[in-house]
Structure formats: structure tokens, C-alpha cells
Write a protein that holds these residues in place. Structure first.
Motif, PDB file in Angstrom:
ATOM      1  N   CYS A   2       0.862  -1.188   0.000  1.00 25.22           N
ATOM      2  CA  CYS A   2       0.000   0.000   0.000  1.00 25.22           C
ATOM      3  C   CYS A   2       0.895   1.234   0.000  1.00 25.22           C
ATOM      4  O   CYS A   2       2.060   1.142   0.380  1.00 25.22           O
ATOM      5  N   PRO A   3       0.385   2.380  -0.441  1.00 21.42           N
ATOM      6  CA  PRO A   3       1.225   3.582  -0.435  1.00 21.42           C
ATOM      7  C   PRO A   3       1.588   3.956   1.003  1.00 21.42           C
ATOM      8  O   PRO A   3       0.759   3.853   1.903  1.00 21.42           O
ATOM      9  N   VAL A   4       2.830   4.372   1.208  1.00 19.08           N
ATOM     10  CA  VAL A   4       3.318   4.709   2.549  1.00 19.08           C
ATOM     11  C   VAL A   4       3.761   6.170   2.574  1.00 19.08           C
ATOM     12  O   VAL A   4       4.441   6.630   1.660  1.00 19.08           O
ATOM     13  N   GLN A   5       3.347   6.895   3.610  1.00 17.32           N
ATOM     14  CA  GLN A   5       3.825   8.270   3.820  1.00 17.32           C
ATOM     15  C   GLN A   5       4.535   8.334   5.152  1.00 17.32           C
ATOM     16  O   GLN A   5       3.933   8.115   6.203  1.00 17.32           O
ATOM     17  N   LEU A   6       5.814   8.639   5.103  1.00 20.59           N
ATOM     18  CA  LEU A   6       6.632   8.653   6.310  1.00 20.59           C
ATOM     19  C   LEU A   6       6.697  10.047   6.919  1.00 20.59           C
ATOM     20  O   LEU A   6       6.869  11.031   6.201  1.00 20.59           O
ATOM     21  N   ASN A   7       6.635  10.115   8.255  1.00 15.85           N
ATOM     22  CA  ASN A   7       6.927  11.351   8.977  1.00 15.85           C
ATOM     23  C   ASN A   7       8.294  11.201   9.624  1.00 15.85           C
ATOM     24  O   ASN A   7       8.439  10.486  10.615  1.00 15.85           O
ATOM     25  N   GLY A   8       9.282  11.857   9.084  1.00 17.98           N
ATOM     26  CA  GLY A   8      10.630  11.755   9.640  1.00 17.98           C
ATOM     27  C   GLY A   8      10.832  12.785  10.735  1.00 17.98           C
ATOM     28  O   GLY A   8      10.247  13.868  10.706  1.00 17.98           O
ATOM     29  N   THR A   9      11.690  12.457  11.692  1.00 17.27           N
ATOM     30  CA  THR A   9      11.947  13.391  12.792  1.00 17.27           C
ATOM     31  C   THR A   9      12.758  14.582  12.315  1.00 17.27           C
ATOM     32  O   THR A   9      12.528  15.710  12.715  1.00 17.27           O
ATOM     33  N   SER A  10      13.724  14.315  11.437  1.00 19.07           N
ATOM     34  CA  SER A  10      14.657  15.362  11.060  1.00 19.07           C
ATOM     35  C   SER A  10      14.860  15.321   9.551  1.00 19.07           C
ATOM     36  O   SER A  10      15.093  14.257   8.985  1.00 19.07           O
ATOM     37  N   ARG A  11      14.760  16.484   8.892  1.00 23.67           N
ATOM     38  CA  ARG A  11      14.986  16.539   7.449  1.00 23.67           C
ATOM     39  C   ARG A  11      16.472  16.793   7.197  1.00 23.67           C
ATOM     40  O   ARG A  11      16.883  17.927   6.978  1.00 23.67           O
ATOM     41  N   THR A  12      17.268  15.738   7.268  1.00 22.18           N
ATOM     42  CA  THR A  12      18.720  15.899   7.097  1.00 22.18           C
ATOM     43  C   THR A  12      19.029  16.355   5.670  1.00 22.18           C
ATOM     44  O   THR A  12      18.368  15.975   4.715  1.00 22.18           O
TER      45      THR A  12
END
Lengths: 267, 267
Positions: A41-51
Motif C-alpha cells: 500500500c502507499p506509505v507516507q513517512l513522517n521523519g523526525t529530522s529533514r537531514t
């Protein structure tokens, strides 16, 4: 609806940073692609830090939600299998892997619930160019005075307005006051015996390029271009141009994300 | 007509090997391009060793001839300047540099005049996947018995028919007899304390993939899959399938080329 929290390690060299961008190889984009295959299924990630591009992570965190059948432990194994790209893959393959995957409450958010972070900045302090380390250290050729750097670090530790250590171009922040809980400078050696300095910094939040500007400032102190005792005035001024240069991305590692305030503050 | 001999260092990760190929980034291709700019004439390099994709060099040699005005010492500086690609370049930039450039007699040839070579093969011997070392070591997870590997190495040292350690696909050689002058196994540690084994091998010539097959065979000895005392029979058989696996390219470094027989034989 499951909510999964991942711990992620990556070598940032061949990524255009964390954040998904069309036509570019980014950590978020690559993980969403692979998790999409694994979860069907499509996945949308929420990352802690946008390195940024070239920056590494030893313990980035990201969460995502979905109604997928695959058990959480199998999800990690299956994703890592695709990411590893074969036993003896060279180059990009294997530069990203999931270290842990755990189910968390549905209202948990990897970024908003983070209480703080730890970064490590690695410096290689030797004269001769080291091509095999170029993407993982900032090479400083002249000898650095670690004691002077530690004195300067003492002024940075604590709660301050860190505006002087902020680059233009980041997101607008409500306040530039942050707390640095720890700022240690650790001396080491590479396998070949070259001197290394690791700057470990733990805080409740970091402004755009803050760790890299603190590093550049400490390097200038270590080279004798700036006095450790100049730090209080630099902080007070709030002026970016009074602080040191922005150290390059390849020495920077996002080391740990803290979700527990007591753990962060070392209580 | 000048004849220039170069000593070259490269991280082979992002090269498709030494040999010039259309549309591919190769070490020879990249050097010829940059030297062409610096010398203002087309350059054809004769490299000592055609290293495979992913293989590194600490001291590759190559020679080229031409009637160019630029002094030999300036040539190296100018070429390295272009190759470095800016102070804080990430990724490919800086993965290749010239260590020395010297004028040699007109009949000197970097490959035909070589009397022998030394290779180093680097193994990382620890359980946990090390993504930041993946392109520079062969990671072996189970503990290797270095003493058993040294016993096996003792049988390989000397003059033998090394047909069993040759891959198909290389150039046809008149004879498969070679002399290995030294084969040492040196234990070390990375900055983070992981165990490393460096296999150093010096010989008058190497068959196709010979160092990688010797390494694979020594690894199998170190894992207890093969007895050190099996080595004489493996050599005698001349059969590739009796030897161990071909170790992956990324652990291999062309360390030194010898033009002096006494230096090679350690006399």
C-alpha cells in the motif's frame, strides 16, 4: 490502523537528503518506495529530522500509518532485504537500513513527540588528504587544540538564544532559544592512526545548520583564529557573521532522537 | 617527447574499473580527460593494472607520452585541482588523485617494466552490519581464526602453479606459475573498535582474480570450513572449484607497483 515507528541508519553520501523530491534519490523517497512494496500500500513517512544532502544518520526516526497485514518484525526484515541489494553490492546498495520497527499508539508522531536529539560531528585532523574518508569526516589539516575547543563548548552548553548559529533558508521558528544539554569533544584514532575529534551535542532542538555552524566555530577556536572567551559575546550578539563557518555536511551524523525528557536531560 | 610516470590513488566505489569504456566513468577515462585539459593535447595512459569495478588503489602506476609545455610538478597540481572538485564536494568528487608525477626515460613502460605488485585485502570481522564501511571492506560476520589463516598462507607463499586461483575471463597467460614473496595477515581495529584483518600479498604477478580467490580461500580456512593443510593439494590440483570463493571487489587495494627486483624480493 497500525502506527509504526522506525529507527533508521543511513550513509547520506549518495542521497539528496531526507526529504522526498521528484526525480531525486532521497532517504524518505527510497524508504517509502520499499515500504510500499513490503506493505502492499502507499506509505507516507513522517521523519523526525529533514537531514541535508550528504548528512548521515545512525538513529533517525520516522513513523507511518496503515492497515497492512505484514507483522512488524517481518516488515523490517523484508524492507532491509530489498535495501541491501545483494551480498556484494557496491556503491549505493546497502547505504540505508532499518534498525528497528515497533508498533506505537495511534496518536504518536515521530517528529512532534520528539523531546530532543543528539548529533555527532566527525573531524579527521591530519595533514595528508584521506580520499577514503572524504564522505564521512570533515578533514581539518592543521592541528586542532581540543582543550581550547572544550573551553568554548562550555559557553555553548546551557539555555541560550542561538540565533548566531542559524543559517538563513530553514523554516521560520517561533523562538531561537534552545537548550544544549551536553557538548563533548572526544579524541580518537582511525585504523591507520590518524587523529579524529568527535563533537557530540545533545539538545532539545536545533536551528537550521546549528550543529554545523557550532562545529565551524569550534574548529576556528581549535585553530587559534577565535578565542574561547569570545563565545559569550558571539552568542549575545545574535549575529551569524560573528560565528564561525558552516562545517560541511559529510561530517554530520544524526545520532539519536529522544522521546523521553528524563533520558534527554540525563536525569 | 616527454614520458611521465604517475602514481595514483583512488576509491574505486564509483568507477566502472580502470579501463576506458564509452559512456562509463572509469579511472583511465577520467584521468585521460583531466590530463588532456592540463596538457592541452590528447593523452593515452598505460596503466600497470586494470583494476575491476569497486577495486581501490593506493599506488597504481600509469605512464603517458607527449610534447607538452607544462612542467611535470605543475601537471600534478593542476590535475589534482580539477579532480578534487571543490573543498567540500560530496560523493564522486575527490575519489581520485595523483600522488606523484616524474619524468622517466622514453622507453619506460608502466606495465611492461613492472617487476611485481603488492595488494592489500581488507576484511572487517564483526557481526553487526557496518554500512559506512561497506565499500571499503569485505565484512565477514563470524570470527575468523587468524592463526589458521596464517598457516594456510604459509603454503601459498613461494613459487607455484596458481591455476587453481584463477578466474575465467581474464587475458590468456602463457604460464600460471607465479612467485608470492610475502603473504601476511595483520590484525587491527577500526576507530569504533571493530576487528579488522588485512591480507598483504606481494608477488611478481597475479592471475585474474588471484588475490580475491586467495582471500576467499583464506576466509574459508579462518571459518573452519577448510583445513590449512588442504592448501598443498588444492594448489597441486590446479582446479578452481577446489579453492574458496572469490572475495568481493570492495576489500581489494592495489597497494604498490615494483620496478626494482631487489625491492620486490625484499633483498
Amino acid at each position: 490502523m497500525k502506527n509504526i515507528l522506525l529507527t533508521i541508519e543511513y550513509d547520506g553520501t549518495l542521497f539528496s537528503g531526507w526529504q522526498r523530491q521528484p526525480e531525486k534519490r532521497t532517504v524518505q523517497g527510497e524508504l517509502e518506495r520499499v515500504l510500499g512494496i513490503v506493505c502492499r500500500c502507499p506509505v507516507q513517512l513522517n521523519g523526525t529530522s529533514r537531514t541535508d544532502a550528504g548528512v548521515h544518520a545512525l538513529g533517525q526516526r520516522a513513523s507511518f500509518k496503515g492497515d497492512f497485514g505484514i507483522p512488524t518484525d517481518r516488515l523490517m526484515l523484508a524492507a532491509n532485504n530489498i535495501l541491501a541489494g545483494g551480498m556484494n553490492a557496491v556503491g549505493k546498495a546497502g547505504d540505508l537500513r532499518i534498525l528497528s520497527a515497533e508498533e506505537v499508539p495511534e496518536d504518536f508522531h515521530a517528529r512532534f513527540d520528539a523531546k530532543g536529539k543528539k548529533y555527532v560531528y566527525k573531524i579527521l585532523n591530519c595533514q595528508e588528504t584521506q580520499i577514503f574518508r572524504r564522505n564521512q569526516y570533515y578533514q581539518v589539516r592543521k592541528e586542532l587544540n581540543a582543550d581550547a575547543m572544550r573551553r568554548a563548548a562550555g559557553y555553548i552548553t546551557g539555555t541560550h538564544d542561538f540565533k548566531c548559529f542559524q543559517s538563513a533558508g530553514g523554516q521560520e521558528k517561533k523562538t531561537t532559544v534552545r537548550t544544549v544539554y551536553e557538548l563533548n569533544i572526544i579524541e580518537g584514532k582511525t585504523e591507520a592512526g590518524q587523529r579524529t575529534l568527535s563533537i557530540e551535542i545533545k539538545g532539545d532542538g536545533f536551528l537550521y545548520n546549528m550543529v554545523r555552524i557550532i562545529t565551524g566555530t569550534l574548529v576556528e577556536v581549535g585553530l587559534g583564529k577565535l578565542s574561547p572567551e569570545a563565545l559569550p559575546d558571539i552568542l549575545k550578539s545574535g549575529q551569524r557573521q560573528k560565528a564561525g563557518h558552516t562545517a560541511p555536511p559529510q561530517g554530520l551524523y544524526l545520532s539519536k532522537v529522544y522521546y523521553d525528557l528524563e533520558d534527554l536531560a540525563g536525569l
